[in-house]
Design a protein around this motif. Structure first.
Motif, PDB file in Angstrom:
ATOM      1  N   THR A 185       0.852  -1.187   0.000  1.00 34.40           N
ATOM      2  CA  THR A 185       0.000   0.000   0.000  1.00 34.40           C
ATOM      3  C   THR A 185       0.888   1.237   0.000  1.00 34.40           C
ATOM      4  N   SER A 186       0.594   2.173  -0.881  1.00 32.02           N
ATOM      5  CA  SER A 186       1.294   3.460  -0.893  1.00 32.02           C
ATOM      6  C   SER A 186       0.734   4.317   0.243  1.00 32.02           C
ATOM      7  N   VAL A 187       1.587   4.675   1.213  1.00 36.05           N
ATOM      8  CA  VAL A 187       1.109   5.394   2.401  1.00 36.05           C
ATOM      9  C   VAL A 187       1.524   6.868   2.396  1.00 36.05           C
ATOM     10  N   LEU A 188       2.804   7.141   2.176  1.00 34.33           N
ATOM     11  CA  LEU A 188       3.313   8.517   2.109  1.00 34.33           C
ATOM     12  C   LEU A 188       4.042   8.704   0.777  1.00 34.33           C
ATOM     13  N   GLU A 235       3.172   1.020  19.624  1.00 32.17           N
ATOM     14  CA  GLU A 235       3.548   1.945  20.693  1.00 32.17           C
ATOM     15  C   GLU A 235       5.064   1.993  20.851  1.00 32.17           C
ATOM     16  N   ARG A 236       5.727   0.853  20.729  1.00 29.95           N
ATOM     17  CA  ARG A 236       7.184   0.830  20.851  1.00 29.95           C
ATOM     18  C   ARG A 236       7.838   1.518  19.646  1.00 29.95           C
ATOM     19  N   CYS A 237       7.234   1.382  18.477  1.00 31.05           N
ATOM     20  CA  CYS A 237       7.739   2.079  17.287  1.00 31.05           C
ATOM     21  C   CYS A 237       7.683   3.590  17.483  1.00 31.05           C
ATOM     22  N   LEU A 238       6.593   4.061  18.068  1.00 30.62           N
ATOM     23  CA  LEU A 238       6.453   5.493  18.329  1.00 30.62           C
ATOM     24  C   LEU A 238       7.515   5.964  19.314  1.00 30.62           C
ATOM     25  N   LEU A 252       7.883   8.852  10.971  1.00 34.99           N
ATOM     26  CA  LEU A 252       6.953   8.594  12.084  1.00 34.99           C
ATOM     27  C   LEU A 252       6.154   9.834  12.443  1.00 34.99           C
ATOM     28  N   ALA A 253       6.716  11.015  12.252  1.00 38.97           N
ATOM     29  CA  ALA A 253       5.963  12.246  12.502  1.00 38.97           C
ATOM     30  C   ALA A 253       4.757  12.337  11.578  1.00 38.97           C
ATOM     31  N   GLU A 254       4.865  11.768  10.373  1.00 42.14           N
ATOM     32  CA  GLU A 254       3.741  11.769   9.431  1.00 42.14           C
ATOM     33  C   GLU A 254       2.861  10.530   9.577  1.00 42.14           C
ATOM     34  N   LEU A 255       3.444   9.407  10.000  1.00 45.81           N
ATOM     35  CA  LEU A 255       2.662   8.178  10.140  1.00 45.81           C
ATOM     36  C   LEU A 255       1.831   8.157  11.420  1.00 45.81           C
TER      37      LEU A 255
END
Length: 194
Positions: free
Chosen positions: A96-99, A149-152, A168-171
Protein backbone atom coordinates in the motif's frame (compact mmCIF):
# COMPACT_ATOMS: atom_id res chain seq x y z
CA UNK A 1 25.53 -8.58 -10.70
CA UNK A 2 26.34 -5.20 -12.26
CA UNK A 3 26.91 -1.88 -10.57
CA UNK A 4 23.78 -0.71 -8.71
CA UNK A 5 22.50 2.58 -10.11
CA UNK A 6 20.26 5.27 -8.65
CA UNK A 7 17.80 7.48 -10.52
CA UNK A 8 18.71 11.17 -10.30
CA UNK A 9 15.88 13.70 -10.01
CA UNK A 10 15.32 17.38 -10.61
CA UNK A 11 13.32 19.51 -8.16
CA UNK A 12 10.09 18.52 -9.98
CA UNK A 13 10.90 14.86 -9.20
CA UNK A 14 11.47 14.06 -12.86
CA UNK A 15 14.24 11.62 -13.82
CA UNK A 16 17.26 13.43 -15.26
CA UNK A 17 19.71 10.53 -15.44
CA UNK A 18 21.33 7.76 -13.47
CA UNK A 19 24.53 7.33 -11.48
CA UNK A 20 26.35 4.49 -9.70
CA UNK A 21 24.94 4.20 -6.17
CA UNK A 22 28.05 3.85 -4.00
CA UNK A 23 30.20 6.69 -5.38
CA UNK A 24 27.17 9.01 -5.58
CA UNK A 25 26.70 9.06 -1.79
CA UNK A 26 29.04 11.69 -0.31
CA UNK A 27 28.91 15.14 1.30
CA UNK A 28 27.02 16.54 -1.70
CA UNK A 29 24.86 13.57 -2.71
CA UNK A 30 22.59 14.47 -5.64
CA UNK A 31 18.82 14.38 -5.15
CA UNK A 32 17.63 10.89 -6.12
CA UNK A 33 14.88 8.31 -5.92
CA UNK A 34 14.50 5.91 -2.99
CA UNK A 35 11.77 4.27 -0.88
CA UNK A 36 11.08 3.09 2.66
CA UNK A 37 8.94 0.12 3.63
CA UNK A 38 7.23 -0.89 6.86
CA UNK A 39 6.35 -4.59 6.98
CA UNK A 40 3.30 -5.25 9.16
CA UNK A 41 1.98 -8.62 10.34
CA UNK A 42 -1.62 -9.66 10.99
CA UNK A 43 -1.46 -8.45 14.60
CA UNK A 44 -0.39 -4.98 13.51
CA UNK A 45 3.22 -5.38 14.65
CA UNK A 46 5.91 -3.64 12.61
CA UNK A 47 9.22 -5.19 11.61
CA UNK A 48 11.89 -2.82 12.95
CA UNK A 49 15.47 -3.40 11.81
CA UNK A 50 18.92 -2.37 12.88
CA UNK A 51 21.14 -1.51 9.93
CA UNK A 52 24.22 -3.68 9.61
CA UNK A 53 27.19 -2.39 11.58
CA UNK A 54 29.36 -2.65 8.47
CA UNK A 55 27.24 -0.31 6.33
CA UNK A 56 29.10 2.81 5.23
CA UNK A 57 26.23 5.22 6.00
CA UNK A 58 24.17 5.23 9.17
CA UNK A 59 25.56 1.90 10.46
CA UNK A 60 23.77 0.37 13.43
CA UNK A 61 20.79 2.75 13.51
CA UNK A 62 17.30 1.37 14.08
CA UNK A 63 14.77 2.07 11.38
CA UNK A 64 11.80 0.69 9.43
CA UNK A 65 11.74 -2.72 7.80
CA UNK A 66 13.76 -1.96 4.67
CA UNK A 67 14.67 0.79 2.29
CA UNK A 68 16.33 0.97 -1.06
CA UNK A 69 16.63 2.58 -4.47
CA UNK A 70 14.44 1.63 -7.43
CA UNK A 71 16.65 0.67 -10.35
CA UNK A 72 16.29 2.68 -13.58
CA UNK A 73 12.98 1.64 -15.14
CA UNK A 74 11.90 -0.40 -12.09
CA UNK A 75 8.48 0.33 -10.58
CA UNK A 76 8.01 0.97 -6.87
CA UNK A 77 6.16 -2.30 -6.21
CA UNK A 78 8.88 -4.38 -7.84
CA UNK A 79 11.65 -2.48 -6.00
CA UNK A 80 9.97 -2.95 -2.60
CA UNK A 81 9.31 -6.65 -3.17
CA UNK A 82 12.93 -7.12 -4.31
CA UNK A 83 14.34 -5.54 -1.15
CA UNK A 84 11.93 -7.39 1.16
CA UNK A 85 13.14 -10.63 -0.37
CA UNK A 86 16.85 -9.73 -0.57
CA UNK A 87 17.23 -8.07 2.86
CA UNK A 88 14.73 -10.00 4.98
CA UNK A 89 13.80 -13.18 3.14
CA UNK A 90 10.14 -12.15 2.93
CA UNK A 91 8.75 -13.80 -0.22
CA UNK A 92 5.80 -11.50 -0.89
CA UNK A 93 3.43 -8.96 0.59
CA UNK A 94 0.36 -6.84 -0.13
CA UNK A 95 1.68 -3.33 -0.72
CA UNK A 96 0.00 0.00 0.00
CA UNK A 97 1.29 3.46 -0.89
CA UNK A 98 1.11 5.39 2.40
CA UNK A 99 3.31 8.52 2.11
CA UNK A 100 3.94 8.89 -1.64
CA UNK A 101 5.23 12.48 -1.32
CA UNK A 102 7.81 11.95 1.42
CA UNK A 103 11.27 13.47 0.85
CA UNK A 104 14.11 14.29 3.20
CA UNK A 105 17.72 15.39 3.67
CA UNK A 106 19.94 14.01 6.44
CA UNK A 107 23.67 13.97 7.12
CA UNK A 108 25.43 10.96 8.66
CA UNK A 109 28.19 11.25 11.26
CA UNK A 110 30.79 10.72 8.54
CA UNK A 111 29.41 13.70 6.60
CA UNK A 112 27.58 11.66 3.95
CA UNK A 113 24.39 13.40 2.85
CA UNK A 114 21.18 11.54 2.04
CA UNK A 115 18.91 13.60 -0.23
CA UNK A 116 15.97 11.52 -1.37
CA UNK A 117 12.45 11.50 -2.68
CA UNK A 118 11.46 8.49 -0.62
CA UNK A 119 7.85 7.25 -0.91
CA UNK A 120 6.77 5.17 2.09
CA UNK A 121 5.02 1.84 1.56
CA UNK A 122 3.28 -0.57 3.95
CA UNK A 123 3.79 -4.28 3.25
CA UNK A 124 1.25 -6.61 4.85
CA UNK A 125 2.89 -10.00 5.33
CA UNK A 126 1.25 -13.23 6.39
CA UNK A 127 2.16 -14.56 9.81
CA UNK A 128 3.88 -17.65 8.41
CA UNK A 129 6.31 -15.53 6.39
CA UNK A 130 6.75 -13.15 9.31
CA UNK A 131 7.97 -16.03 11.47
CA UNK A 132 10.58 -17.16 8.93
CA UNK A 133 12.80 -14.14 8.42
CA UNK A 134 16.15 -14.71 6.72
CA UNK A 135 18.35 -11.66 7.29
CA UNK A 136 21.00 -10.51 4.83
CA UNK A 137 23.92 -9.82 7.20
CA UNK A 138 25.39 -7.22 4.83
CA UNK A 139 22.22 -5.14 5.22
CA UNK A 140 20.59 -6.01 8.55
CA UNK A 141 22.13 -6.56 11.98
CA UNK A 142 18.89 -7.41 13.79
CA UNK A 143 15.15 -7.44 13.09
CA UNK A 144 12.30 -7.58 15.60
CA UNK A 145 8.50 -7.41 15.40
CA UNK A 146 7.41 -4.46 17.58
CA UNK A 147 3.99 -3.20 18.70
CA UNK A 148 3.13 0.24 17.32
CA UNK A 149 3.55 1.94 20.69
CA UNK A 150 7.18 0.83 20.85
CA UNK A 151 7.74 2.08 17.29
CA UNK A 152 6.45 5.49 18.33
CA UNK A 153 8.83 5.52 21.32
CA UNK A 154 11.81 4.71 19.06
CA UNK A 155 11.13 7.87 17.05
CA UNK A 156 12.09 9.90 20.12
CA UNK A 157 15.43 8.18 20.61
CA UNK A 158 18.79 9.09 19.00
CA UNK A 159 19.53 5.50 17.91
CA UNK A 160 16.74 5.76 15.29
CA UNK A 161 17.51 6.85 11.74
CA UNK A 162 16.72 10.46 10.81
CA UNK A 163 14.33 9.35 8.05
CA UNK A 164 12.52 7.07 10.51
CA UNK A 165 11.93 10.00 12.87
CA UNK A 166 10.63 12.19 10.04
CA UNK A 167 8.41 9.41 8.66
CA UNK A 168 6.95 8.59 12.08
CA UNK A 169 5.96 12.25 12.50
CA UNK A 170 3.74 11.77 9.43
CA UNK A 171 2.66 8.18 10.14
CA UNK A 172 1.65 8.66 13.79
CA UNK A 173 -1.42 10.82 12.98
CA UNK A 174 -2.67 8.06 10.63
CA UNK A 175 -3.18 5.69 13.57
CA UNK A 176 -1.92 2.12 13.94
CA UNK A 177 -0.36 0.50 10.85
CA UNK A 178 -3.33 -1.69 9.95
CA UNK A 179 -5.41 1.51 9.71
CA UNK A 180 -3.07 3.46 7.44
CA UNK A 181 -5.08 4.65 4.45
CA UNK A 182 -4.07 3.87 0.88
CA UNK A 183 -2.81 7.15 -0.60
CA UNK A 184 -2.78 5.59 -4.07
CA UNK A 185 -0.14 6.09 -6.74
CA UNK A 186 -1.27 9.56 -7.89
CA UNK A 187 1.19 11.50 -5.73
CA UNK A 188 4.21 9.36 -6.58
CA UNK A 189 6.99 11.26 -8.34
CA UNK A 190 6.77 11.41 -12.15
CA UNK A 191 9.96 9.33 -12.30
CA UNK A 192 8.39 6.37 -10.49
CA UNK A 193 5.62 4.05 -11.66
CA UNK A 194 3.65 2.09 -9.06
Amino acid sequence: MGVEEIVLLNEDDEAIGTAPKAPSHHADTPYHLAFSCYAVDGAGRVLITQRALGKRTFPGVWTGSCCGHPAPGEGLRDAVLRRLRDELGLPGAALTSVLPSFRYRATAEDGTLEHERCPVVRALVDDGAAARLSLNAEEVERAEWWPWERCLELAGRPESSPWYRLQLAELAPLGPPLDWPDAGPGALPPALAW
